[in-house]
Design a protein around this motif. Structure first.
Motif, PDB file in Angstrom:
ATOM      1  N   VAL A 175      51.758  30.833  28.760  1.00 44.66           N
ATOM      2  CA  VAL A 175      51.482  32.033  27.978  1.00 44.66           C
ATOM      3  C   VAL A 175      50.107  31.874  27.344  1.00 44.66           C
ATOM      4  O   VAL A 175      49.745  30.773  26.891  1.00 44.66           O
ATOM      5  N   ALA A 176      49.326  32.961  27.317  1.00 47.07           N
ATOM      6  CA  ALA A 176      47.961  32.907  26.790  1.00 47.07           C
ATOM      7  C   ALA A 176      47.791  33.901  25.644  1.00 47.07           C
ATOM      8  O   ALA A 176      48.418  34.962  25.618  1.00 47.07           O
ATOM      9  N   ARG A 177      46.938  33.541  24.691  1.00 45.15           N
ATOM     10  CA  ARG A 177      46.525  34.430  23.610  1.00 45.15           C
ATOM     11  C   ARG A 177      45.037  34.211  23.346  1.00 45.15           C
ATOM     12  O   ARG A 177      44.511  33.117  23.570  1.00 45.15           O
ATOM     13  N   TYR A 215      46.489  50.472  33.102  1.00 40.86           N
ATOM     14  CA  TYR A 215      46.960  49.840  34.335  1.00 40.86           C
ATOM     15  C   TYR A 215      45.785  49.057  34.890  1.00 40.86           C
ATOM     16  O   TYR A 215      44.787  49.628  35.299  1.00 40.86           O
ATOM     17  N   LYS A 216      45.894  47.743  34.881  1.00 38.79           N
ATOM     18  CA  LYS A 216      44.815  46.843  35.303  1.00 38.79           C
ATOM     19  C   LYS A 216      45.118  46.273  36.675  1.00 38.79           C
ATOM     20  O   LYS A 216      46.161  45.658  36.891  1.00 38.79           O
ATOM     21  N   ALA A 247      36.368  40.799  38.358  1.00 37.82           N
ATOM     22  CA  ALA A 247      37.453  40.944  37.392  1.00 37.82           C
ATOM     23  C   ALA A 247      37.782  39.574  36.821  1.00 37.82           C
ATOM     24  O   ALA A 247      37.822  38.587  37.541  1.00 37.82           O
ATOM     25  N   GLY A 248      38.021  39.525  35.517  1.00 42.60           N
ATOM     26  CA  GLY A 248      38.390  38.266  34.893  1.00 42.60           C
ATOM     27  C   GLY A 248      39.805  37.871  35.240  1.00 42.60           C
ATOM     28  O   GLY A 248      40.555  38.616  35.861  1.00 42.60           O
ATOM     29  N   ASP A 249      40.198  36.717  34.812  1.00 41.78           N
ATOM     30  CA  ASP A 249      41.541  36.214  35.065  1.00 41.78           C
ATOM     31  C   ASP A 249      42.573  37.118  34.399  1.00 41.78           C
ATOM     32  O   ASP A 249      42.413  37.566  33.272  1.00 41.78           O
ATOM     33  N   ASP A 250      43.673  37.369  35.115  1.00 43.11           N
ATOM     34  CA  ASP A 250      44.654  38.336  34.628  1.00 43.11           C
ATOM     35  C   ASP A 250      45.301  37.894  33.320  1.00 43.11           C
ATOM     36  O   ASP A 250      45.592  38.725  32.462  1.00 43.11           O
ATOM     37  N   ALA A 251      45.533  36.618  33.158  1.00 50.26           N
ATOM     38  CA  ALA A 251      46.129  36.141  31.911  1.00 50.26           C
ATOM     39  C   ALA A 251      45.216  36.423  30.723  1.00 50.26           C
ATOM     40  O   ALA A 251      45.685  36.732  29.619  1.00 50.26           O
ATOM     41  N   ALA A 252      43.913  36.358  30.947  1.00 53.49           N
ATOM     42  CA  ALA A 252      42.971  36.659  29.877  1.00 53.49           C
ATOM     43  C   ALA A 252      43.032  38.137  29.506  1.00 53.49           C
ATOM     44  O   ALA A 252      42.999  38.506  28.325  1.00 53.49           O
ATOM     45  N   TYR A 253      43.117  38.992  30.516  1.00 53.72           N
ATOM     46  CA  TYR A 253      43.260  40.414  30.236  1.00 53.72           C
ATOM     47  C   TYR A 253      44.539  40.685  29.459  1.00 53.72           C
ATOM     48  O   TYR A 253      44.564  41.482  28.510  1.00 53.72           O
ATOM     49  N   PHE A 265      44.583  42.513  25.886  1.00 55.89           N
ATOM     50  CA  PHE A 265      45.292  43.766  25.631  1.00 55.89           C
ATOM     51  C   PHE A 265      46.276  43.608  24.479  1.00 55.89           C
ATOM     52  O   PHE A 265      46.382  44.467  23.600  1.00 55.89           O
ATOM     53  N   ARG A 266      47.009  42.507  24.482  1.00 57.30           N
ATOM     54  CA  ARG A 266      47.992  42.286  23.418  1.00 57.30           C
ATOM     55  C   ARG A 266      47.296  42.199  22.061  1.00 57.30           C
ATOM     56  O   ARG A 266      47.775  42.761  21.070  1.00 57.30           O
TER      57      ARG A 266
END
Length: 709
Positions: free
Chosen positions: A151-153, A487-488, A507-513, A517-518
Motif C-alpha cells: 500500500v502506498a501513500r 478514470y486513470k 504515465a507515472g506508476d499506478d500506485a503513485a497515482y 488521488f487519495r
C-alpha cells in the motif's frame, strides 16, 4: 529531529556534489540515519576481512548473522551470501572465508545480532518523479515480490494514516496472529511507517528506502535489512502563471474565428464551423480561408489580419506546416486564446516535439494561451458553444447537464459523451486537452470547478504533468463542494506503453497515482462507464456519511445479487431496528422479507405505493447511509406509481437514493424519464449501481464528511 547527513556511499561520488547516478549508503551510515529517526535496527558491524568478522561477532555476542557485501548484490539469500545463527568466532571466520572465495567483487561483510522472532514485513519509500516521496508498507521477505501486497501513500503520513495502510493490506489479518502466532504490534510498525515518511520529507537527497524485512512482533518492530539510495537533490520546479482567466475566455468566448473554415462539411474545418452554427453559438463568428469568400452564409476573410476585430478565440484547423504562421498572425492581431486541432506534433516523435516547442514560444511571446495541439476541442453546452469536431456532435441537440467532462483522449472522450447523451445524461462542459503544449489538465480542472454550471468534474486521464496544479484544483473543488472523479488509464505495463505511444507523455506508476488521488480527495473509478455513473450520482444526490446500504427490492434473487456486490466492494447491509422492521411488516405481504435487504415481492404490481412508504422508513433509519431501490421487470402504469413514491420519499432527503431497473426501458416509457427528471440516478444492472455507491461513499467519507480532507 533530523540527523546529520551521512556521507558514506558504496559507489560513486557524494550525491551532494552532483553525481549523475544514485548511490547506496553503506550499512553503517544507513543504520545511523535510521536510528536518528527513532527506527530500531539490529546492532551490526561492517568489516572487510574474515578475521575482522570473527572479532565483530564476539563483540556483538552470539549468535550472529553474516552477510556478504558486493555491488549490485540485492537478493543475498539466492546466492548463499547470508548465513544465520553462527555461534562462535571460528565458525564466523570460516563462513566469511568461504564467501570471499566464491562471491565476485566482494567489498566486505555485515555482521549482525540475530533478529528476534517476528512477522516479516516491508516498510519503504521512493521518490516518484511526478508526485515526490511515497511511503510504502506491505508483506515483506519474499512475499513482497511474490504477492505484491503493498500500500502506498504520499509522504508524510500520520499515525492514523499509517495504521490505515496496514489495515488495507490484503494480508492484513496475518498481522492479528495466525496458526497460534501472536498478533504484531501495529502501533510500533506504524511508527516506522511515519518515521520513514518524515525521513523522505526532510532528506530530499533520498531516492529510495527499503527496510525489508522489518520484523514485527508482539512488542515492537526491528529493521533487519536496510537499503538506502541517495542521489542529487531535485531542483524545485517553477510553477506556471495562473491560467484560470485565460481558460474562462476559452470556454466562454464572446466571438470566434475558425481559421481553415471550409464551405463543405466533408472537410474538418467545415464540420467545425457547422457545429458552432448548429449548436447555437450566438456571438460574432468569423471564417478565414484564402480560397473562399463565403462559408455557410458568413463572409470569409483571406487572413486573420483582415478580420474587423480580434475575436476572443481562434480555432485553428490548418495543415501542420501552416500552424506556426497562423498562430503568429493571431498573436499579432491581439487574439489571446487559441485551439489547435491539427495533429503531427509531440505525439509523433522528436521532430514533432520541436514543432510543438515552436508553438509554445509563439504563445509565450504574444501572451496567449493554447489548447492543444492534437485536440478535438472544447464545448460549453451551458453557453451553446461547440468549438469541437467529431461525429458525436452530429447530435441534434447537446443535452446540458451538471458534469464537466475533461479528457485526454478526443476520440474516446467524445464516444463516451454520445453514449451518455443516449442515456439521458447531460454535460455542462467538455474539454479535450490534446498534447498540452501550454494548458494542462491541471489548468482546466481549476477553471472548470469555478464554472457555475458544473457541479462535478469527470476526468479521463492518461498522465499528469502538473501534479501541484491538479492538487490546487482539487483543494478548490473541495472548498466549493464539487467532487472530482477520475478514470486513470495506464495501470498495466501494456497500458503504460499505449499511453506513451498515444499521447507522447509518460504515465507515472499506478500506485503513485492512487496515493495522489487519495491524498487530494479524488474519487477514482476503474472503468469508463463507472466514470459517468459516479459523476452522475454525485451531481444528483447527496454524499453518504458511510458505507451502510439499505436495499428495497421486489426479488429475493436480486437481493442476493446486491448483497454479493456490496460485499465485493466493501459496503455493508446493516440490520434494521426493531421498530423499522415492525413498520415494514405492516406494509409488505406476509410472505415478504422485512429485514435488510427488504423484499416487497411482486405484490408491488397490485400495490405499487408500498415501495415509497418503505423508502421513507429506510431513510429514517440511523443505521442506513444510502438507499438502493432495485426493481426487476416492472411496467407502466404501476412502474410510474413506484417511481412517484420513491421520488416523494427521496425529495429533500439528506441520504442518497439510487434506482436500478433490470427490466427493459420500453416497458416503462413514462417512469424511466420520470426518474431522471426527479434527479434519481437510474441503472440497468445492480453491479453498476453498487459501484456508483462505492464511489459516492469514497467521496462522502473522505471529503464531504465533517473533518474530511
Amino acid at each position: 529531529m533530523e540527523t546529520a547527513r551521512p556521507s558514506a556511499v558504496t559507489s560513486g561520488a557524494d550525491p551532494a556534489d552532483g553525481a549523475a547516478e544514485p548511490a547506496m549508503l553503506d550499512p553503517a551510515a544507513a543504520t545511523e540515519l535510521l536510528r536518528g529517526y527513532g527506527i530500531v535496527a539490529l546492532p551490526e558491524r561492517v568489516v572487510q576481512t574474515a578475521a575482522e568478522a570473527g572479532v565483530a561477532a564476539a563483540e556483538l555476542g552470539f549468535p550472529v548473522a553474516l552477510k556478504a557485501m558486493a555491488p549490485g548484490l540485492v537478493h543475498k539469500s539466492d546466492v548463499g551470501a547470508v548465513r544465520l545463527g553462527l555461534t562462535h568466532g571460528a565458525e564466523v571466520e570460516a563462513v566469511a572465508a568461504e564467501m570471499a572465495g566464491r562471491i565476485p567483487d566482494l567489498s566486505g561483510f555485515l555482521v549482525q545480532s540475530m533478529a528476534p522472532a517476528g512477522l516479516e514485513l516491508f516498510v519503504g519509500a521512493r521518490r516518484d518523479p511526478t508526485f515526490g516521496p511515497l511511503v510504502l508498507a506491505g508483506l515483506g521477505g519474499i512475499w513482497i515480490e511474490a504477492l505484491g501486497d503493498v500500500v502506498a501513500r504520499l509522504a508524510p503520513v500520520d499515525r492514523a494514516e499509517a495504521l490505515a495502510m496496514l489495515a488495507e493490506l490484503r494480508g492484513s489479518r496475518i498481522l492479528d496472529g495466525y496458526r497460534g502466532a501472536p498478533p504484531v504490534d501495529r502501533e510500533a510498525l506504524a511508527d516506522v511507517v511515519v518515521a520513514v515518511g518524515r525521513l523522505m520529507q526532510e532528506r530530499p537527497d533520498l531516492v529510495e528506502v527499503d527496510l525489508n524485512p522489518t520484523l514485527a512482533g508482539p512488542a515492537g518492530a526491528v529493521v533487519v535489512d536496510a537499503s538506502l539510495l541517495v542521489g542529487p537533490t531535485p531542483a524545485p520546479q517553477p510553477r506556471p502563471a495562473s491560467s484560470t482567466e485565460a481558460i474562462r475566455r476559452l470556454l466562454n468566448p464572446a466571438s470566434i474565428v475558425v481559421v481553415g473554415a471550409s464551405p463543405t462539411r466533408a472537410k474538418q474545418g467545415g464540420r467545425l464551423f457547422h457545429y458552432l452554427l448548429k449548436h447555437g453559438f450566438s456571438g460574432p463568428l468569423y471564417a478565414v480561408n484564402p480560397h473562399a469568400t463565403e462559408v455557410m452564409g458568413r463572409p470569409c476573410y483571406p487572413s486573420v489580419s483582415d478580420l474587423p476585430e480580434a475575436p476572443d478565440l481562434a480555432c485553428i484547423m490548418v495543415p501542420g506546416e501552416a500552424v506556426p504562421g497562423v498562430l503568429e498572425e493571431c498573436g499579432a492581431k491581439g487574439i489571446r486564446s487559441a485551439v489547435i486541432y491539427t495533429a503531427g506534433f509531440a505525439e509523433v516523435g522528436d521532430e514533432g516535439r520541436a514543432r510543438q516547442d515552436e508553438l509554445l514560444a509563439i504563445v509565450r511571446r504574444h501572451d496567449m494561451r493554447l489548447c492543444g495541439p492534437n485536440t478535438s476541442g472544447v464545448v460549453n453546452a451551458a453557453a451553446s458553444t461547440c468549438a469541437a469536431f467529431g461525429m458525436a456532435f452530429e447530435v441534434e441537440r447537446m443535452p446540458a447537464g451538471e458534469i464537466a467532462f475533461l479528457t485526454q483522449s478526443g476520440a474516446l472522450g467524445s464516444s463516451l459523451l454520445s453514449r451518455s447523451w443516449e442515456q439521458g445524461i447531460g454535460f455542462s462542459h467538455w474539454v479535450c486537452a490534446g498534447n498540452e503544449a501550454d494548458l494542462t489538465v491541471s489548468d482546466y480542472l481549476m477553471a472548470l470547478v469555478e464554472e457555475p454550471a458544473a457541479r462535478v468534474v469527470a476526468v479521463f486521464m492518461e498522465s499528469l504533468r502538473d501534479p501541484d496544479g491538479f492538487a490546487d484544483g482539487c483543494r478548490r473543488a473541495r472548498a466549493l463542494g464539487k467532487p472530482v472523479v477520475v478514470y486513470k488509464t495506464g495501470a498495466s505495463e501494456a497500458g503504460r506503453r499505449a499511453v506513451l505511444s498515444h499521447t507522447a507523455s509518460l504515465a507515472g506508476d499506478d500506485a503513485a497515482y492512487d496515493a495522489f488521488f487519495r491524498a487530494h480527495g479524488v474519487v477514482r473509478v476503474h472503468d469508463l462507464q463507472g466514470l459517468v455513473d459516479a459523476a452522475q450520482t454525485l451531481a444528483w444526490q447527496p454524499a453518504p456519511r458511510g458505507p451502510r446500504i439499505g436495499v428495497v427490492s421486489a426479488s429475493g434473487g436480486a437481493c442476493s445479487v446486491v448483497a454479493d456486490e456490496c460485499a465485493r466492494h466493501g459496503l455493508t447491509l446493516p440490520p434494521l431496528s426493531v421498530e423499522a422492521e415492525r413498520r415494514i411488516r405492516a406494509i409488505i405481504p406476509p410472505f415478504g422479507v422485512s429485514r435488510n435487504p427488504v423484499d416487497v415481492t411482486m405484490q408491488i404490481t397490485v400495490d405499487p405505493g408500498m415501495v415509497g412508504a418503505i423508502v421513507e422508513v429506510m431513510l429514517a433509519e440511523e443505521a442506513i447511509d444510502a438507499l438502493l431501490v432495485l426493481m426487476t421487470t416492472n411496467a407502466d402504469p404501476p412502474a410510474l406509481e413506484v417511481a412517484r413514491g420513491v421520488a416523494r420519499a427521496a425529495a429533500g432527503a439528506t441520504k442518497p437514493v439510487i434506482v436500478t431497473r433490470v427490466g427493459a426501458d420500453f416497458l416503462a416509457p413514462q417512469s424511466v424519464p420520470f426518474y431522471r427528471a426527479s434527479r434519481l440516478p437510474l441503472f440497468p444492472m445492480p453491479d453498476r449501481a453498487v459501484r456508483a455507491l462505492r464511489a459516492m461513499v469514497d467521496y462522502g467519507t473522505r471529503v464531504a464528511a465533517p473533518g474530511g480532507e
